[in-house]
Structures are given as C-alpha cells and as structure tokens.
Write a protein that holds these residues in place. Structure first.
Motif, short mmCIF file in Angstrom:
data_model
loop_
_atom_site.label_atom_id
_atom_site.label_comp_id
_atom_site.label_asym_id
_atom_site.label_seq_id
_atom_site.Cartn_x
_atom_site.Cartn_y
_atom_site.Cartn_z
N GLU A 1 13.43 8.02 4.72
CA GLU A 1 14.52 8.64 5.47
C GLU A 1 13.91 9.74 6.32
O GLU A 1 12.70 10.03 6.20
N ALA A 2 14.70 10.34 7.17
CA ALA A 2 14.20 11.42 8.01
C ALA A 2 13.49 12.46 7.16
O ALA A 2 14.01 12.88 6.12
N GLY A 3 12.29 12.83 7.58
CA GLY A 3 11.50 13.81 6.84
C GLY A 3 10.46 13.20 5.92
O GLY A 3 9.66 13.93 5.34
N THR A 4 10.42 11.87 5.78
CA THR A 4 9.46 11.20 4.91
C THR A 4 8.19 10.88 5.68
O THR A 4 8.24 10.36 6.80
N LEU A 5 7.04 11.16 5.08
CA LEU A 5 5.73 10.78 5.59
C LEU A 5 5.12 9.76 4.64
O LEU A 5 5.18 9.96 3.42
N TYR A 6 4.58 8.68 5.18
CA TYR A 6 3.74 7.81 4.35
C TYR A 6 2.44 7.56 5.07
O TYR A 6 2.39 7.56 6.31
N VAL A 7 1.38 7.38 4.28
CA VAL A 7 0.04 7.23 4.83
C VAL A 7 -0.59 5.98 4.24
O VAL A 7 -0.66 5.84 3.01
N LEU A 8 -1.03 5.09 5.10
CA LEU A 8 -1.69 3.85 4.68
C LEU A 8 -3.20 4.12 4.67
O LEU A 8 -3.94 3.69 5.56
N ASP A 9 -3.64 4.84 3.64
CA ASP A 9 -5.02 5.32 3.57
C ASP A 9 -5.99 4.33 2.95
O ASP A 9 -7.20 4.56 2.94
N LYS A 10 -5.48 3.23 2.42
CA LYS A 10 -6.32 2.21 1.80
C LYS A 10 -6.07 0.83 2.41
O LYS A 10 -6.22 -0.18 1.74
N HIS A 11 -5.67 0.83 3.69
CA HIS A 11 -5.35 -0.43 4.38
C HIS A 11 -4.29 -1.19 3.60
O HIS A 11 -4.33 -2.41 3.48
N ASP A 12 -3.32 -0.46 3.08
CA ASP A 12 -2.31 -0.99 2.16
C ASP A 12 -1.47 -2.09 2.81
O ASP A 12 -0.81 -1.86 3.83
N GLU A 13 -1.45 -3.24 2.17
CA GLU A 13 -0.56 -4.33 2.60
C GLU A 13 0.84 -4.00 2.13
O GLU A 13 1.04 -3.64 0.97
N HIS A 14 1.83 -4.15 3.04
CA HIS A 14 3.18 -3.71 2.69
C HIS A 14 4.24 -4.46 3.48
O HIS A 14 3.94 -5.13 4.46
N LEU A 15 5.45 -4.32 3.00
CA LEU A 15 6.64 -4.76 3.73
C LEU A 15 7.38 -3.51 4.16
O LEU A 15 7.65 -2.63 3.34
N LEU A 16 7.69 -3.44 5.43
CA LEU A 16 8.46 -2.32 5.97
C LEU A 16 9.85 -2.84 6.28
O LEU A 16 10.00 -3.79 7.05
N ARG A 17 10.84 -2.25 5.65
CA ARG A 17 12.22 -2.74 5.78
C ARG A 17 13.10 -1.67 6.42
O ARG A 17 13.16 -0.53 5.95
N GLY A 18 13.80 -2.08 7.47
CA GLY A 18 14.80 -1.22 8.07
C GLY A 18 16.04 -1.23 7.20
O GLY A 18 16.43 -2.28 6.68
N GLY A 19 16.68 -0.08 7.05
CA GLY A 19 17.88 0.03 6.23
C GLY A 19 19.13 -0.19 7.06
O GLY A 19 19.16 -1.02 7.97
N SER A 20 20.13 0.62 6.80
CA SER A 20 21.42 0.48 7.49
C SER A 20 21.38 1.04 8.91
O SER A 20 22.28 0.78 9.69
N GLU A 21 20.35 1.81 9.23
CA GLU A 21 20.18 2.39 10.57
C GLU A 21 18.75 2.12 11.04
O GLU A 21 17.83 2.03 10.23
N ASP A 22 18.56 2.02 12.36
CA ASP A 22 17.20 1.94 12.90
C ASP A 22 16.41 3.16 12.43
O ASP A 22 16.95 4.26 12.34
N MET A 23 15.12 2.97 12.15
CA MET A 23 14.23 4.08 11.82
C MET A 23 13.39 4.41 13.04
O MET A 23 12.74 3.53 13.60
#
Length: 135
Positions: free
Chosen positions: A82-104
């Motif tokens: 949500e607004a204010g969240t930081l994430y860092v892909l520091d290990k070439h992390d494989e992931h799924l990024l999902r949009g919620g009820s609003e555009d991010m």
C-alpha cells in the motif's frame, strides 16, 4: 543537470505499455543518462497479476498510491503493498506482483540501469541489454 517531468515523459518513447496489459512504465532516467541506475514511475493495474524474475537486475520499489501484494515464489510468503511500502528485490527474487482494488503507482530504481525498451520475457525477465532510448 537533467530535468524532466513525468507528464512530458508520458508523452514520448519513455512511456512503455506491457504486452500483457497489466502495467505501464514511464522511464524517466535511463542507462543513456549515465547515472549508474534507472528511475521509473510504474503503474500496476488493479486486479492483475504479473510474473517477474529480474535475473539481470536489482530493483527497489516504493508504492506511492494504490494497493496490491507481492508473492515471493521461493517461500510462498505474500506481502501486502500500500502507499508507503518499500520492497527490494535484492536476491533477484522471483515473484508475482498483484494489483489490488486500485491501480498501484510505484517509483522504481533499477541497477544496472535499463536502456528503456525492456519488456518481460516469458519467464518474467528483462534482458541485460535492450535497444536504447536516446537521452
């Protein structure tokens, strides 16, 4: 000194729309700018899912608005975004990024920098070098 506005970058070749229809990215600072990193404003569309695995890049992402989640495919752990969240892909992390009820709306930094025209391949990877957008 480099000065650009988001509005002007959204109106030229720095604006990239995904072939999957799940995101768009405005690449405000690129490899050709010689800063050692690239900077992007990316929108992850609501109610979408994007498979990503940056094998050639490290990325930090700050959520400016909207909501969604990221699923770490190595661990299965899901993190809300949500607004204010930081994430860092520091290990070439494989992931799924999902949009919620609003555009991010996300501010993203890549190292090494992107050249500008990268799109995810079938495995969610950006190539190490792609065609460049001129500064």
């Amino acid at each position: 000194m480099i000065v650009r506005t988001l509005a002007e970058c959204e109106k030229n070749e720095r604006f990239i729309e995904s072939e999957t229809g799940t995101w768009d990215s405005t690449r405000m600072l690129l490899k050709g700018d010689n800063m050692g990193f690239s900077f992007h404003i990316t929108t992850i569309y609501a109610n979408t899912e994007t498979h990503i695995h940056y094998q050639n890049h490290l990325e930090s992402v700050y959520c400016m608005s909207g909501n969604g989640e990221i699923k770490d495919l190595a661990t299965g752990k899901i993190y809300p975004i949500e607004a204010g969240t930081l994430y860092v892909l520091d290990k070439h992390d494989e992931h799924l990024l999902r949009g919620g009820s609003e555009d991010m709306k996300m501010a993203c930094v890549f190292n090494p920098p992107l050249t500008g025209k990268e799109v995810h391949d079938a495995d969610g990877v950006y190539p190490l070098e792609a065609e460049a957008i001129d500064g």
